[in-house]
Motif scaffolding. Structure first.
Motif, PDB file in Angstrom:
ATOM      1  N   LYS A 252       0.832  -1.207   0.000  1.00 36.08           N
ATOM      2  CA  LYS A 252       0.000   0.000   0.000  1.00 36.08           C
ATOM      3  C   LYS A 252       0.869   1.261   0.000  1.00 36.08           C
ATOM      4  O   LYS A 252       0.583   2.231  -0.701  1.00 36.08           O
ATOM      5  N   ALA A 253       1.918   1.236   0.777  1.00 30.17           N
ATOM      6  CA  ALA A 253       2.793   2.407   0.839  1.00 30.17           C
ATOM      7  C   ALA A 253       3.465   2.648  -0.514  1.00 30.17           C
ATOM      8  O   ALA A 253       3.576   3.789  -0.981  1.00 30.17           O
ATOM      9  N   ILE A 254       3.891   1.575  -1.150  1.00 30.75           N
ATOM     10  CA  ILE A 254       4.523   1.728  -2.473  1.00 30.75           C
ATOM     11  C   ILE A 254       3.495   2.217  -3.495  1.00 30.75           C
ATOM     12  O   ILE A 254       3.776   3.097  -4.311  1.00 30.75           O
ATOM     13  N   ALA A 255       2.289   1.656  -3.413  1.00 33.19           N
ATOM     14  CA  ALA A 255       1.235   2.071  -4.351  1.00 33.19           C
ATOM     15  C   ALA A 255       0.904   3.545  -4.169  1.00 33.19           C
ATOM     16  O   ALA A 255       0.745   4.292  -5.148  1.00 33.19           O
ATOM     17  N   GLU A 256       0.821   3.968  -2.933  1.00 34.65           N
ATOM     18  CA  GLU A 256       0.484   5.376  -2.695  1.00 34.65           C
ATOM     19  C   GLU A 256       1.592   6.295  -3.200  1.00 34.65           C
ATOM     20  O   GLU A 256       1.320   7.336  -3.807  1.00 34.65           O
ATOM     21  N   PHE A 257       2.817   5.882  -2.946  1.00 38.16           N
ATOM     22  CA  PHE A 257       3.931   6.672  -3.469  1.00 38.16           C
ATOM     23  C   PHE A 257       3.876   6.708  -5.002  1.00 38.16           C
ATOM     24  O   PHE A 257       4.042   7.758  -5.629  1.00 38.16           O
ATOM     25  N   ALA A 258       3.632   5.547  -5.579  1.00 43.62           N
ATOM     26  CA  ALA A 258       3.578   5.458  -7.046  1.00 43.62           C
ATOM     27  C   ALA A 258       2.532   6.427  -7.598  1.00 43.62           C
ATOM     28  O   ALA A 258       2.828   7.278  -8.444  1.00 43.62           O
ATOM     29  N   HIS A 259       1.331   6.310  -7.077  1.00 40.77           N
ATOM     30  CA  HIS A 259       0.242   7.104  -7.643  1.00 40.77           C
ATOM     31  C   HIS A 259       0.420   8.599  -7.374  1.00 40.77           C
ATOM     32  O   HIS A 259       0.052   9.428  -8.202  1.00 40.77           O
ATOM     33  N   ALA A 260       1.006   8.916  -6.231  1.00 39.77           N
ATOM     34  CA  ALA A 260       1.273  10.326  -5.941  1.00 39.77           C
ATOM     35  C   ALA A 260       2.299  10.900  -6.910  1.00 39.77           C
ATOM     36  O   ALA A 260       2.388  12.110  -7.092  1.00 39.77           O
ATOM     37  N   ASN A 261       3.088  10.020  -7.506  1.00 40.28           N
ATOM     38  CA  ASN A 261       4.138  10.483  -8.422  1.00 40.28           C
ATOM     39  C   ASN A 261       3.867  10.090  -9.873  1.00 40.28           C
ATOM     40  O   ASN A 261       4.803  10.020 -10.681  1.00 40.28           O
ATOM     41  N   HIS A 262       2.609   9.835 -10.187  1.00 38.94           N
ATOM     42  CA  HIS A 262       2.222   9.516 -11.574  1.00 38.94           C
ATOM     43  C   HIS A 262       2.930   8.278 -12.089  1.00 38.94           C
ATOM     44  O   HIS A 262       3.315   8.211 -13.254  1.00 38.94           O
ATOM     45  N   LEU A 263       3.137   7.328 -11.213  1.00 40.41           N
ATOM     46  CA  LEU A 263       3.700   6.039 -11.603  1.00 40.41           C
ATOM     47  C   LEU A 263       2.612   4.980 -11.449  1.00 40.41           C
ATOM     48  O   LEU A 263       1.681   5.134 -10.656  1.00 40.41           O
ATOM     49  N   TYR A 264       2.748   3.898 -12.201  1.00 39.91           N
ATOM     50  CA  TYR A 264       1.876   2.744 -12.026  1.00 39.91           C
ATOM     51  C   TYR A 264       2.570   1.707 -11.151  1.00 39.91           C
ATOM     52  O   TYR A 264       3.800   1.675 -11.064  1.00 39.91           O
ATOM     53  N   LEU A 265       1.784   0.847 -10.536  1.00 40.90           N
ATOM     54  CA  LEU A 265       2.354  -0.258  -9.758  1.00 40.90           C
ATOM     55  C   LEU A 265       1.995  -1.588 -10.426  1.00 40.90           C
ATOM     56  O   LEU A 265       0.823  -1.952 -10.533  1.00 40.90           O
ATOM     57  N   HIS A 266       3.032  -2.280 -10.857  1.00 41.34           N
ATOM     58  CA  HIS A 266       2.869  -3.619 -11.416  1.00 41.34           C
ATOM     59  C   HIS A 266       3.366  -4.632 -10.401  1.00 41.34           C
ATOM     60  O   HIS A 266       4.351  -4.397  -9.706  1.00 41.34           O
ATOM     61  N   MET A 267       2.648  -5.747 -10.323  1.00 42.89           N
ATOM     62  CA  MET A 267       3.101  -6.810  -9.424  1.00 42.89           C
ATOM     63  C   MET A 267       3.344  -8.077 -10.241  1.00 42.89           C
ATOM     64  O   MET A 267       2.446  -8.559 -10.928  1.00 42.89           O
ATOM     65  N   ASP A 268       4.573  -8.569 -10.149  1.00 38.41           N
ATOM     66  CA  ASP A 268       4.896  -9.863 -10.750  1.00 38.41           C
ATOM     67  C   ASP A 268       4.481 -10.942  -9.748  1.00 38.41           C
ATOM     68  O   ASP A 268       5.187 -11.222  -8.794  1.00 38.41           O
ATOM     69  N   GLY A 269       3.315 -11.515 -10.011  1.00 40.08           N
ATOM     70  CA  GLY A 269       2.766 -12.497  -9.079  1.00 40.08           C
ATOM     71  C   GLY A 269       2.876 -13.915  -9.611  1.00 40.08           C
ATOM     72  O   GLY A 269       1.922 -14.695  -9.472  1.00 40.08           O
ATOM     73  N   ALA A 270       4.026 -14.244 -10.181  1.00 40.49           N
ATOM     74  CA  ALA A 270       4.232 -15.625 -10.633  1.00 40.49           C
ATOM     75  C   ALA A 270       3.960 -16.586  -9.475  1.00 40.49           C
ATOM     76  O   ALA A 270       3.508 -17.711  -9.670  1.00 40.49           O
TER      77      ALA A 270
END
Lengths: 340, 340, 340, 340
Positions: free
Chosen positions: A154-172
């Protein structure tokens, strides 16, 4: 016959999944995904996640990552990931080749990206000479068998979105991560703020097949074309779909993943009770990293499949899967004890 | 349940092949192709072709073509092919995206490239402003169900090699072509001068899987990396390999293809005996192109899967497969007769 | 010294433009376009077009086209253009390599795309197997020296926008087209509905330099990065900018283009008065396509630079430029007369 | 008018080079490099290097690097370079986009790659999952103004060739490196074992233009097409060629580079005599990295162009060029003294 502690993809197909393939073989079906097996499998995904997703099947894990990243990135963008990430070290440059993008890596000991490291790579924004970070990609569980908590994501996602980045998760191995935390598939992805998830099937008992799940559905708009141009459109799609349907039915995904995790935990517990060996990574999913006395590795490899991870440190990776048995774990421990 | 005359990939998995998958599932096996199922399947290919080949498995037909072409082409090269070729019209630009190359097309009525047309595209050689033709790609059998003779291929191959071009064959339905000519797989490819062959499995009864066969083995040198970077490396490779092993055992490949061809021939024969319809392409492999009276198409599609090929001409494509039955053909004819 | 009827890029630099380079050389200036020469040149473009544009400089015509197309296209998109277009036949596959896209060509006799032909290429929309047309690219003036009228462009633009396509104009010789029609630069581009214009400088008297002008400004958003990643960012940008400033000042662009056109018209008029030769394309911009008796071509090429366009037809291309003189035209005609 | 210590590309065109452009403008010349200016410039390169080279002109430094790397690399290959290299941090991902390759970086304090670090990146050779290192790229002089010795280059070249790698040198400031070592252009490149050299013109007094020099001439075979497809073919090539001819005549390249180096040395010497500032990199070429008291930076930037390199360390980069004067250096020192 050697016993497998090498990888969850040395394991075969779970019987329920093989049956599902056979069951889907009784009549013709429309090709390329316009069949009701595919519809049903997608419905299963919606049950586990939510109706508000788009989901597509591709043929392997590298493809799931690369096609997912292709929806978020243009060539001049960059992808921030750990230097241990599969996309960085195990995909033979497929992300660069197909997206044209640079990967900006964060140094990692345990397979995770930390927020301070991510922030450190987010520089020269707007500078035309420099690639523009646009996606953060994290692996859940990581290549070291560690698991991000809900709060970490959640913290990474919030940082991402606050900075116009997307969050991808490699869930192999997303199922293994969920089976460790037990918070629900949707919570650990959509609710945590993930935009696109590569959801693994192969390592959790399927013959082959991975899903790309879009929580940010705008990104899914042109995915049909990206998938096809990425050479990932299966003509007899129903046989990928039927596998996913079986995997997501009767908690099979969870039982398989939990069993693999449990076997890893058992292995780690027993190994750590022995002298001369050190567990080098927290065991949370289905991998055990351990240093073994050098002399015993070769002997063990006569009976067991496993990888030497770091020759210098005499560190090996032991990986469990849905069909690892307790007897196999005990046998391995006895073998090690004999060699001590 | 609709009956399939739409495509050979609406058909399912041949029982022998499904059994082969199940048989390969009794123990762990090394991933990524280093297993004995893969070794055995490669040996089977060598039996049918010759020892002097390299062969690799990929996941679908587009991938077989694109990875094959990648071994022959740099971005500034061009690929000469028919304007009806799968690589030109049905791969969503994957060849351009992955190889960076332009396709130079020859106009085709029957799916084939002719030598005069090919020569016509081989111009501006050495001119830095223009892409440099480097590969000729032909489909065998073609997208129109027609089949190049041995002599036709040989002539194209000789022209290609005399002009420093490679010859690629898109053999998604190569078995159907061979079953029509009955000259042997190796004769129709290696001996005819083909450099690299995309050998189809999916359309001939497999669940999924295609092979790339290199007769020009220099081109195979870096194929492992090209395959991986093209997202085509199956981790549980044995399940692709086992399918190919079954397909190439007991003449299954030939029986399946011949049966499909025979059903197409039967269909064509019966249709051509009826009034108001014209067979528009020579029926040699497993496709029948026929103009049907407009009014009957919709009604027929309620019971049968098939594609309208050219709406203006009221032309449809009827495709047979390994599991098309004579009863299905007869039923279709009766239905047509009823509607006449 | 041979006289140039080969190409407008055999001509050198117009003296005013060379002076502008020298004038920009008196003091240091910020690199990469953040200098006042660049600001002033951009202002000049806004004077001629409108304030509502974004404009960027790149290094050659191929780059102007490819970077422009990159803003509109993803790999799975396609670009519709004439089979005579520079992007199709003279850019060595740069559009495919850099955008990953396929070009869908319309057959052309005079260098233009017609609406019916464009419509003909706009098929299989939404079909995942097929590239998705996304841009129409037209050349103004065309590679055959013909000029689209305002109405022709407008009709194509309206069709494009009605079908969710963009309209790109390759204006390597846009000034020549405008000088022929005399309707104003902005009318012939923005007002006609063009989204992005490649505006040529080199062929109209500059040393080198082309501009990419965005009327659809949304498309310009990431152009700085596309330009840099396309290897098109000049460090000493002011020397490109200063050339454009000179070209757009005192009507130099128009005088140069009109002069070249006038010389072509004169050449065509005089040639058409001679026996045994046929003007094969309408002469509107600065090119004359003419069939010459075969025997005279070689002799003429001893004194004159020009290209044989179609050997079979004995057709040559004669191209004029800003510094072609009336005496050169007359001299050429006399030479031809002598050889008749 | 601000004084330039920002970059050698804030400097303009050397008068001799501007004159050479003007001198090449007196008559038409064949386009695209088939003119005698280009021939003469190539001959000049052969004088300085040897006859046994191929040399081509491109439009900027990023392009010189990327087109050079394209001759050595396929997508699945990797390029080993310092994490400070221009190709890694200042080319907006152009190497990845155009070659499809991953860059494997070595950590660097002074801009150089060391052999142990290079060896460290050369792993997983033959492993299909991992990109295959194929080129080492070093910058001479480096982005930190440091210079590899002949022996350092030779050792890297020998390691490269022993391991089937190529050695590329980014010589955007190669002249400055040579002017520092004074061992000859050919010695410092071909004799040291470099395969391909990006030879800079722009930063040493040209308006624009870089050369790609192949000592390994096999690699040059298809360069014409790579250059064109990379959008780097100048139509009025003579004006790039004429600049190089002037640069390589009368030792202009050496005088310009030596002067810039001398001015950097003078600046460094005077700065290091002052209190409160530390020269952070060995000054060998034309850059001075120095920590300045934070309070003076803003004031200095009112009169001088220069970059803050590391805000945290209060480190700035001062760069000299062919037209930096001793008076400008002295003026800057006085300004600093005033602010101390």
């Amino acid at each position: 016959m050697k016993i497998n502690f090498a990888s969850d993809n040395y394991a075969g197909i779970h019987p329920d999944i093989l049956n599902a393939i056979a069951d889907a073989n009784h009549a013709p079906a429309i090709a390329y995904g316009n069949d009701h097996y595919t519809d049903q499998a997608i419905d299963k995904f919606k049950e586990h996640f939510s109706d508000d997703i788009d989901v597509f099947f591709v043929l392997n894990g590298t493809a799931a990552n690369v096609t997912a990243l292709s929806t978020m990135n243009r060539g001049y963008h960059a992808i921030i990931c750990a230097d241990t990430a599969h996309i960085q070290v195990d995909e033979c440059g497929a992300p660069e080749k197909f997206t044209g993008s640079k990967l900006l890596v964060t140094p990692s000991q345990d397979g995770k990206c930390t927020l301070p490291q991510i922030k450190n790579r987010l520089n020269r924004v707007g500078d035309q000479h420099h690639v523009q970070p646009h996606v953060i990609s994290i692996s859940q569980s990581t290549e070291y068998g560690t698991v991000y908590t809900f709060d970490e994501i959640k913290a990474i996602a919030e940082f991402a979105h606050a900075n116009h980045l997307y969050l991808h998760m490699d869930g192999a191995r997303f199922a293994n991560a969920e089976a460790h935390l037990n918070v629900g598939l949707n919570t650990l992805s959509k609710e945590a703020g993930v935009d696109v998830l590569s959801f693994g099937g192969t390592k959790n008992g399927m013959m082959l097949g991975e899903a790309v799940i879009f929580f940010n559905r705008t990104l899914a708009r042109d995915f049909l074309f990206i998938r096809k141009q990425s050479m990932q459109l299966a003509s007899k799609m129903r046989f990928i779909a039927a596998q996913f349907h079986a995997l997501l039915s009767n908690d099979l995904w969870h039982r398989n993943a939990k069993h693999a995790n449990d076997m890893a935990a058992l292995l780690a517990k027993k190994l750590s009770a022995l002298p001369s060996m050190t567990i080098t990574q927290t065991v949370q999913a289905n991998a055990v990293f351990v240093t073994l006395p050098k002399h015993m590795i070769e002997t063990l490899q006569e009976k067991y499949y496993f990888y030497v991870w770091n020759e210098g440190l005499s560190e090996v990776r032991l990986m469990t899967s849905f069909n690892t048995t307790e007897a196999e774990v005990n046998g391995f421990i006895q073998e090690v004890e004999k060699l001590l």
